[in-house]
Design an enzyme around this catalytic site. Structure first.
Site, mmCIF file in Angstrom:
data_model
loop_
_atom_site.group_PDB
_atom_site.id
_atom_site.type_symbol
_atom_site.label_atom_id
_atom_site.label_comp_id
_atom_site.label_asym_id
_atom_site.label_seq_id
_atom_site.Cartn_x
_atom_site.Cartn_y
_atom_site.Cartn_z
ATOM 1 N N VAL A 7 -45.351 -49.653 47.114
ATOM 2 C CA VAL A 7 -46.473 -48.717 47.235
ATOM 3 C C VAL A 7 -47.637 -49.440 47.900
ATOM 4 O O VAL A 7 -48.004 -50.544 47.492
ATOM 5 C CB VAL A 7 -46.919 -48.196 45.848
ATOM 6 C CG1 VAL A 7 -48.115 -47.265 45.986
ATOM 7 C CG2 VAL A 7 -45.774 -47.485 45.159
ATOM 8 N N PHE A 8 -48.199 -48.820 48.920
ATOM 9 C CA PHE A 8 -49.358 -49.412 49.592
ATOM 10 C C PHE A 8 -50.636 -48.766 49.074
ATOM 11 O O PHE A 8 -50.813 -47.553 49.143
ATOM 12 C CB PHE A 8 -49.257 -49.219 51.106
ATOM 13 C CG PHE A 8 -50.387 -49.879 51.864
ATOM 14 C CD1 PHE A 8 -50.411 -51.246 52.035
ATOM 15 C CD2 PHE A 8 -51.418 -49.120 52.395
ATOM 16 C CE1 PHE A 8 -51.441 -51.860 52.732
ATOM 17 C CE2 PHE A 8 -52.457 -49.727 53.091
ATOM 18 C CZ PHE A 8 -52.472 -51.098 53.270
ATOM 19 N N GLY A 9 -51.528 -49.595 48.557
ATOM 20 C CA GLY A 9 -52.814 -49.114 48.075
ATOM 21 C C GLY A 9 -53.913 -49.457 49.047
ATOM 22 O O GLY A 9 -54.051 -50.611 49.476
ATOM 23 N N TYR A 10 -54.707 -48.468 49.444
ATOM 24 C CA TYR A 10 -55.810 -48.687 50.383
ATOM 25 C C TYR A 10 -57.141 -48.211 49.800
ATOM 26 O O TYR A 10 -58.188 -48.385 50.426
ATOM 27 C CB TYR A 10 -55.548 -47.935 51.700
ATOM 28 C CG TYR A 10 -55.415 -46.440 51.513
ATOM 29 C CD1 TYR A 10 -56.529 -45.610 51.579
ATOM 30 C CD2 TYR A 10 -54.183 -45.859 51.243
ATOM 31 C CE1 TYR A 10 -56.410 -44.239 51.390
ATOM 32 C CE2 TYR A 10 -54.057 -44.505 51.047
ATOM 33 C CZ TYR A 10 -55.175 -43.693 51.122
ATOM 34 O OH TYR A 10 -55.059 -42.335 50.916
ATOM 35 N N GLY A 11 -57.100 -47.586 48.602
ATOM 36 C CA GLY A 11 -58.303 -47.109 47.938
ATOM 37 C C GLY A 11 -58.384 -47.697 46.547
ATOM 38 O O GLY A 11 -58.353 -48.920 46.372
ATOM 39 N N SER A 12 -58.431 -46.828 45.543
ATOM 40 C CA SER A 12 -58.594 -47.315 44.168
ATOM 41 C C SER A 12 -57.407 -48.146 43.689
ATOM 42 O O SER A 12 -57.549 -48.962 42.771
ATOM 43 C CB SER A 12 -58.828 -46.147 43.204
ATOM 44 O OG SER A 12 -57.705 -45.282 43.164
ATOM 45 N N GLU A 100 -52.733 -39.089 41.956
ATOM 46 C CA GLU A 100 -53.114 -38.698 43.311
ATOM 47 C C GLU A 100 -52.901 -37.203 43.558
ATOM 48 O O GLU A 100 -52.691 -36.787 44.686
ATOM 49 C CB GLU A 100 -52.294 -39.521 44.326
ATOM 50 C CG GLU A 100 -52.309 -41.018 44.095
ATOM 51 C CD GLU A 100 -53.683 -41.651 44.295
ATOM 52 O OE1 GLU A 100 -54.563 -40.999 44.880
ATOM 53 O OE2 GLU A 100 -53.882 -42.786 43.827
#
Length: 206
Positions: A7-12, A100
């Site tokens: 999983v790629f996280g770019y925010g929280s 999400e």
């Protein structure tokens, strides 16, 4: 053997990772921008006064409606790729789908990093939650001063919207020497200026 669930996280997700992570690595995307272009009705705002959180937008889509964006070419999005324990993949998927749920759709994208000076794909297929421009919570491009004011004012069940901004900005700075985000850091500066102004003259009008 099945491919790992990454999983790629770019925010929280950068500063509040998912559960059951067995490995993580910084990385970046190509062809996307990260913008505070998504309304938050359930975490950093309310249905009556939604806050703003980040989403990914395909660069070519953003260029069509981003006339008020002062950083149209800031399109390197740094974040963290999390590898999830296979035993808990279903649980983590359910957790992320709920977290999400306010307008985000899962997509699969390649993740890059610089390895020995060379741009390299480190994961060919990572999952990422994207607020596509046709989802009901997508608001698009807003002038930075208005956006900063909205973030400064908004509060939701997960806390103040500005806390989300500050946590994200600090987390992105720590990812890599190359992880600079003009849009994010300009907003941080404007919201901190509102904090300082409030200490001396009271809050701006909503």
């Amino acid at each position: 053997m099945s491919a790992p669930f990454v999983v790629f996280g770019y925010g929280s997700l950068i500063f509040k990772p998912p559960p059951n992570v067995v490995a993580q690595a910084p990385g970046f995307l190509k062809g996307y921008v990260r913008r505070f272009a998504q309304k938050s009705h359930d975490h950093r705002g309310t249905p009556e006064k939604p806050g703003r959180v980040v989403t990914l937008v395909h660069k070519e889509d953003w260029d069509l409606f981003s006339n008020s964006d002062p950083f149209p070419d800031e399109d390197t999005v740094w974040g963290i790729a999390y590898t999830i324990d296979p035993e808990f993949e279903a649980d983590v998927r359910a957790y992320l789908d709920y977290r999400e749920k306010d307008g985000y759709t899962m997509e699969t994208i390649p993740i890059y990093n610089i390895v020995d000076g060379v741009e390299t794909v480190i994961f060919s297929r990572a999952f990422c939650y994207v607020g596509r421009k046709d989802n009901p919570s997508f608001i698009g491009s807003e002038p930075l001063p208005a956006l900063a004011n909205r973030i400064w004012l908004s509060v939701g069940p997960s806390g103040p919207n500005k806390e989300y901004l500050y946590n994200l900005a600090n987390a992105v700075r720590e990812l890599s020497p190359e992880s600079y985000d003009k849009h994010l850091f300009a907003l941080e500066e404007l919201v901190k200026a509102l904090d300082e102004k409030n200490r001396t003259s009271g809050p701006p009008l909503n």
